[in-house]
Design a protein around this motif. Structure first.
Motif, PDB file in Angstrom:
ATOM      1  N   ASP A 175       8.572   1.882   1.463  1.00  0.00           N
ATOM      2  CA  ASP A 175       8.685   1.558   0.042  1.00  0.00           C
ATOM      3  C   ASP A 175       7.316   1.659  -0.622  1.00  0.00           C
ATOM      4  OD1 ASP A 175       9.094   0.506  -2.456  1.00  0.00           O
ATOM      5  OD2 ASP A 175      10.101  -1.325  -1.793  1.00  0.00           O
ATOM      6  N   ILE A 176       7.132   2.689  -1.430  1.00  0.00           N
ATOM      7  CA  ILE A 176       5.823   2.905  -2.042  1.00  0.00           C
ATOM      8  C   ILE A 176       5.500   1.844  -3.092  1.00  0.00           C
ATOM      9  CG2 ILE A 176       5.757   5.385  -1.587  1.00  0.00           C
ATOM     10  CD1 ILE A 176       6.703   5.872  -4.429  1.00  0.00           C
ATOM     11  N   ASN A 177       6.507   1.093  -3.531  1.00  0.00           N
ATOM     12  CA  ASN A 177       6.282   0.011  -4.503  1.00  0.00           C
ATOM     13  C   ASN A 177       6.220  -1.363  -3.832  1.00  0.00           C
ATOM     14  OD1 ASN A 177       6.426   1.767  -6.822  1.00  0.00           O
ATOM     15  ND2 ASN A 177       8.622   1.897  -6.456  1.00  0.00           N
ATOM     16  N   PHE A 178       6.096  -1.372  -2.521  1.00  0.00           N
ATOM     17  CA  PHE A 178       6.198  -2.616  -1.768  1.00  0.00           C
ATOM     18  C   PHE A 178       5.174  -3.665  -2.191  1.00  0.00           C
ATOM     19  CE2 PHE A 178       4.387  -4.800   2.019  1.00  0.00           C
ATOM     20  CZ  PHE A 178       5.371  -5.756   2.145  1.00  0.00           C
ATOM     21  N   THR A 179       3.946  -3.258  -2.480  1.00  0.00           N
ATOM     22  CA  THR A 179       2.904  -4.255  -2.749  1.00  0.00           C
ATOM     23  C   THR A 179       3.189  -5.064  -4.018  1.00  0.00           C
ATOM     24  OG1 THR A 179       1.572  -2.521  -3.804  1.00  0.00           O
ATOM     25  CG2 THR A 179       1.049  -3.075  -1.511  1.00  0.00           C
ATOM     26  N   SER A 180       4.103  -4.567  -4.867  1.00  0.00           N
ATOM     27  CA  SER A 180       4.455  -5.337  -6.063  1.00  0.00           C
ATOM     28  C   SER A 180       5.180  -6.639  -5.682  1.00  0.00           C
ATOM     29  CB  SER A 180       5.335  -4.504  -7.001  1.00  0.00           C
ATOM     30  OG  SER A 180       6.578  -4.202  -6.395  1.00  0.00           O
ATOM     31  N   TRP A 181       5.682  -6.707  -4.443  1.00  0.00           N
ATOM     32  CA  TRP A 181       6.369  -7.900  -3.961  1.00  0.00           C
ATOM     33  C   TRP A 181       5.367  -8.936  -3.418  1.00  0.00           C
ATOM     34  CZ3 TRP A 181      11.890  -8.402  -3.283  1.00  0.00           C
ATOM     35  CH2 TRP A 181      12.609  -7.274  -3.682  1.00  0.00           C
ATOM     36  N   LEU A 182       4.101  -8.531  -3.231  1.00  0.00           N
ATOM     37  CA  LEU A 182       3.144  -9.374  -2.531  1.00  0.00           C
ATOM     38  C   LEU A 182       2.311 -10.234  -3.472  1.00  0.00           C
ATOM     39  CD1 LEU A 182       1.697  -6.858   0.105  1.00  0.00           C
ATOM     40  CD2 LEU A 182       3.473  -8.584   0.454  1.00  0.00           C
ATOM     41  N   ASP A 183       1.967 -11.413  -2.977  1.00  0.00           N
ATOM     42  CA  ASP A 183       0.973 -12.249  -3.637  1.00  0.00           C
ATOM     43  C   ASP A 183      -0.341 -11.443  -3.700  1.00  0.00           C
ATOM     44  OD1 ASP A 183      -1.426 -14.141  -3.402  1.00  0.00           O
ATOM     45  OD2 ASP A 183       0.175 -15.557  -3.864  1.00  0.00           O
ATOM     46  N   PRO A 184      -1.068 -11.478  -4.819  1.00  0.00           N
ATOM     47  CA  PRO A 184      -2.315 -10.693  -4.931  1.00  0.00           C
ATOM     48  C   PRO A 184      -3.307 -10.951  -3.801  1.00  0.00           C
ATOM     49  CG  PRO A 184      -1.701 -11.589  -7.066  1.00  0.00           C
ATOM     50  CD  PRO A 184      -0.748 -12.177  -6.071  1.00  0.00           C
ATOM     51  N   ARG A 185      -3.344 -12.203  -3.283  1.00  0.00           N
ATOM     52  CA  ARG A 185      -4.270 -12.506  -2.180  1.00  0.00           C
ATOM     53  C   ARG A 185      -3.862 -11.793  -0.901  1.00  0.00           C
ATOM     54  NH1 ARG A 185      -3.509 -18.824  -2.366  1.00  0.00           N
ATOM     55  NH2 ARG A 185      -1.395 -18.005  -2.644  1.00  0.00           N
ATOM     56  N   VAL A 186      -2.560 -11.717  -0.667  1.00  0.00           N
ATOM     57  CA  VAL A 186      -2.067 -11.012   0.520  1.00  0.00           C
ATOM     58  C   VAL A 186      -2.323  -9.517   0.367  1.00  0.00           C
ATOM     59  CG1 VAL A 186      -0.037 -10.501   1.932  1.00  0.00           C
ATOM     60  CG2 VAL A 186      -0.288 -12.755   0.882  1.00  0.00           C
ATOM     61  N   LYS A 187      -2.064  -9.007  -0.825  1.00  0.00           N
ATOM     62  CA  LYS A 187      -2.249  -7.581  -1.087  1.00  0.00           C
ATOM     63  C   LYS A 187      -3.689  -7.153  -0.837  1.00  0.00           C
ATOM     64  CE  LYS A 187      -1.768  -4.115  -4.745  1.00  0.00           C
ATOM     65  NZ  LYS A 187      -1.373  -3.868  -6.135  1.00  0.00           N
ATOM     66  N   SER A 188      -4.646  -7.931  -1.333  1.00  0.00           N
ATOM     67  CA  SER A 188      -6.048  -7.546  -1.175  1.00  0.00           C
ATOM     68  C   SER A 188      -6.493  -7.636   0.282  1.00  0.00           C
ATOM     69  CB  SER A 188      -6.950  -8.423  -2.051  1.00  0.00           C
ATOM     70  OG  SER A 188      -6.854  -9.782  -1.646  1.00  0.00           O
ATOM     71  N   SER A 189      -5.976  -8.624   1.022  1.00  0.00           N
ATOM     72  CA  SER A 189      -6.358  -8.785   2.427  1.00  0.00           C
ATOM     73  C   SER A 189      -5.726  -7.720   3.312  1.00  0.00           C
ATOM     74  CB  SER A 189      -5.937 -10.167   2.937  1.00  0.00           C
ATOM     75  OG  SER A 189      -6.575 -11.186   2.222  1.00  0.00           O
ATOM     76  N   LEU A 190      -4.456  -7.421   3.046  1.00  0.00           N
ATOM     77  CA  LEU A 190      -3.736  -6.457   3.875  1.00  0.00           C
ATOM     78  C   LEU A 190      -4.212  -5.036   3.630  1.00  0.00           C
ATOM     79  CD1 LEU A 190      -1.432  -6.016   5.917  1.00  0.00           C
ATOM     80  CD2 LEU A 190       0.121  -5.815   3.997  1.00  0.00           C
ATOM     81  N   SER A 191      -4.576  -4.738   2.398  1.00  0.00           N
ATOM     82  CA  SER A 191      -4.889  -3.355   2.031  1.00  0.00           C
ATOM     83  C   SER A 191      -6.388  -3.057   2.049  1.00  0.00           C
ATOM     84  CB  SER A 191      -4.316  -3.041   0.645  1.00  0.00           C
ATOM     85  OG  SER A 191      -2.931  -3.285   0.620  1.00  0.00           O
ATOM     86  N   GLU A 192      -7.070  -3.530   3.103  1.00  0.00           N
ATOM     87  CA  GLU A 192      -8.497  -3.199   3.241  1.00  0.00           C
ATOM     88  C   GLU A 192      -8.669  -1.681   3.332  1.00  0.00           C
ATOM     89  OE1 GLU A 192     -10.305  -7.144   5.444  1.00  0.00           O
ATOM     90  OE2 GLU A 192      -9.478  -5.562   6.688  1.00  0.00           O
ATOM     91  N   GLU A 193      -7.742  -1.038   4.014  1.00  0.00           N
ATOM     92  CA  GLU A 193      -7.684   0.432   4.076  1.00  0.00           C
ATOM     93  C   GLU A 193      -6.242   0.829   3.787  1.00  0.00           C
ATOM     94  OE1 GLU A 193     -10.237   2.474   4.919  1.00  0.00           O
ATOM     95  OE2 GLU A 193     -11.695   1.157   5.903  1.00  0.00           O
ATOM     96  N   GLU A 194      -6.059   1.930   3.059  1.00  0.00           N
ATOM     97  CA  GLU A 194      -4.705   2.401   2.743  1.00  0.00           C
ATOM     98  C   GLU A 194      -4.578   3.879   3.072  1.00  0.00           C
ATOM     99  OE1 GLU A 194      -3.850   1.490  -1.348  1.00  0.00           O
ATOM    100  OE2 GLU A 194      -3.292  -0.570  -0.880  1.00  0.00           O
ATOM    101  N   LEU A 195      -3.376   4.273   3.420  1.00  0.00           N
ATOM    102  CA  LEU A 195      -3.115   5.671   3.750  1.00  0.00           C
ATOM    103  C   LEU A 195      -1.696   6.017   3.323  1.00  0.00           C
ATOM    104  CD1 LEU A 195      -3.991   8.299   5.178  1.00  0.00           C
ATOM    105  CD2 LEU A 195      -3.236   7.281   7.341  1.00  0.00           C
ATOM    106  N   VAL A 196      -1.556   7.104   2.590  1.00  0.00           N
ATOM    107  CA  VAL A 196      -0.240   7.568   2.136  1.00  0.00           C
ATOM    108  C   VAL A 196       0.144   8.829   2.900  1.00  0.00           C
ATOM    109  CG1 VAL A 196       1.118   8.383   0.177  1.00  0.00           C
ATOM    110  CG2 VAL A 196      -0.621   6.610  -0.169  1.00  0.00           C
ATOM    111  N   PHE A 197       1.345   8.838   3.458  1.00  0.00           N
ATOM    112  CA  PHE A 197       1.856  10.005   4.182  1.00  0.00           C
ATOM    113  C   PHE A 197       2.747  10.821   3.236  1.00  0.00           C
ATOM    114  CE2 PHE A 197       0.147   7.949   7.695  1.00  0.00           C
ATOM    115  CZ  PHE A 197       0.402   8.594   8.898  1.00  0.00           C
ATOM    116  N   PRO A 198       2.384  12.070   2.951  1.00  0.00           N
ATOM    117  CA  PRO A 198       3.225  12.888   2.077  1.00  0.00           C
ATOM    118  C   PRO A 198       4.457  13.398   2.823  1.00  0.00           C
ATOM    119  CG  PRO A 198       1.391  14.197   2.886  1.00  0.00           C
ATOM    120  CD  PRO A 198       1.182  12.792   3.414  1.00  0.00           C
ATOM    121  N   PRO A 199       5.517  13.738   2.110  1.00  0.00           N
ATOM    122  CA  PRO A 199       6.688  14.345   2.773  1.00  0.00           C
ATOM    123  C   PRO A 199       6.314  15.692   3.391  1.00  0.00           C
ATOM    124  CG  PRO A 199       7.196  13.666   0.511  1.00  0.00           C
ATOM    125  CD  PRO A 199       5.711  13.590   0.663  1.00  0.00           C
ATOM    126  N   TYR A 200       7.028  16.076   4.425  1.00  0.00           N
ATOM    127  CA  TYR A 200       6.839  17.396   5.021  1.00  0.00           C
ATOM    128  C   TYR A 200       7.474  18.467   4.136  1.00  0.00           C
ATOM    129  CZ  TYR A 200       5.619  15.175   9.514  1.00  0.00           C
ATOM    130  OH  TYR A 200       5.023  14.436  10.501  1.00  0.00           O
TER     131      TYR A 200
END
Length: 389
Positions: A175-200
């Motif tokens: 779910d590319i919109n998943f972080t909208s469900w997260l508390d901002p504190r959780v979002k910032s801690s979890l997303s220290e690094e992010e990576l998006v996988f494009p469709p084949y």
């Protein structure tokens, strides 16, 4: 058991098979490896959050990299442990903590312990191990949408309470919109690094299928164009490699059942129809209860191919919740869940004007009705209502 004339090794086409090479994911492999390589120096790797649609290689890449990371850590004498949890299968905070605990050697009773107590035990035992611990939480959106982000909050803060061990998280979501469900504190801690996988793309899927087909099938059994058609069909489905592999495997199985000596284009088309019906049933079966009741309401209101509207759906949905004695969601929340069902391809909803009554959604069924009913019937809470349709 008679030896197959079609398959040399069917297992290489299964969803849980991990090949030694992942074509067209070299860049993503390098990124994941560069983040996790800090563990080989004795440091805690940054938390990593991975997004991408189903079948884009997210889980396979993480499994491949972490497997090699564990091998290198052993050779260097580094105390590293990696735990892989599918949070759709282990779908409660207790089950997730139990799996993490067992993977570091802490025995956990199947029930009878409060989740907060289990977390304390896990934290203390982890610190005693004096290790670098990487927890991979696959399909994390499923857990958060059902149970909230309290567990994620604790796990992203756990290093503040550890003295001798270090813990990192890898979150994987479709779910590319998943972080909208997260508390901002959780979002910032979890997303220290992010990576998006494009469709084949279709050509990339073709490369993947060709490599697997060499191992999976006897030479000459695939009719010309079979691989290309599987790749093209899966590319239309948002570049889903899992769908492409399933399609090729099921086509082979259908050919085998017929006693055919070749897998043909027609087998691929039959396999597509077969998979679509199974997919719909599986998706419906995995839905939360309120989504099922909304879908049931839509099915009942759209008999004989008529469309229905949000207000009608809400009224019938409310009747079902009252019969079950459960809380009724608000109209706005039901409207959001209707949009989710649309995104899954089960229904089609279109915002239309109803004059003085304002804007509403016109809703119709998009997927095979019988497949939806099979999925709904597997939930005993809903099955009694299905019989009246």
């Amino acid at each position: 058991m008679a030896k197959s004339k079609i398959f040399k090794n069917r297992d290489v086409l299964m969803p849980d098979y991990l090949p030694g090479r992942l074509p067209h994911r070299e860049q993503q492999i390098r990124k994941v490896a560069s983040v996790l390589a800090q563990a080989l120096k004795g440091y805690r790797p940054n938390n990593l959050f991975i997004y991408g649609l189903t079948g884009t290689g997210k889980t396979a890449v993480v499994k491949l990299v972490t497997r090699k990371l564990e091998e290198k850590a052993r050779s260097k004498g580094i105390r590293l442990k990696i735990s892989f949890v599918n949070t759709k299968r282990d779908d409660t905070a207790y089950r997730i903590l139990a799996k993490l605990s067992e993977d570091i050697g802490l025995r956990v009773p199947p029930s009878g312990v409060a989740t907060s107590h289990l977390y304390s035990r896990f934290k203390k035992f982890l610190d005693k191990r004096e290790i670098i611990f990487i927890a991979v939480l696959d399909e994390i959106d499923y857990h958060v949408k059902r149970h909230g982000d309290d567990l994620l909050y604790k796990l992203t803060r756990i290093n503040e309470e550890l003295k001798y061990s270090k813990m990192s998280l890898i979150g994987i979501t479709n779910d590319i919109n998943f972080t909208s469900w997260l508390d901002p504190r959780v979002k910032s801690s979890l997303s220290e690094e992010e990576l998006v996988f494009p469709p084949y793309t279709a050509s990339q899927l073709e490369d993947i299928l060709k490599e697997r087909a060499v191992e999976a099938f006897y030479e000459g059994v695939l009719e010309e164009g079979v691989i290309q058609l599987c790749a093209a069909m899966a590319a239309r489905e948002r570049g889903d490699a899992r769908k492409a592999l399933d399609l090729l495997r099921v086509a082979g199985e259908l050919a085998e059942r017929e006693g055919a000596t070749k897998v043909t284009i027609e087998h691929v088309r039959m396999a597509w129809e077969h998979i679509e019906k199974d997919r719909v049933t599986e998706v419906v079966q995995s839905l939360p209860l309120h989504n099922k009741l909304i879908l049931l309401s839509i099915l009942k209101l759209t008999k004989e191919d008529r469309a229905t509207y949000t207000g009608e759906v809400y009224k019938l949905y409310k009747e079902y919740t009252e019969l079950l004695g459960i809380e009724t969601l608000t109209l706005r929340r039901v409207s959001d869940l209707i949009s989710d069902l649309d995104m899954l391809g089960l229904i089609r909803s279109e915002v239309v004007s109803r004059g003085r009554r304002g804007m509403t959604k016109m809703i119709s069924v998009e997927s095979d009705r019988n497949a939806i009913l099979r999925g709904l019937s597997k939930d005993p809470r809903v099955a009694e209502f299905v019989g009246y349709l």
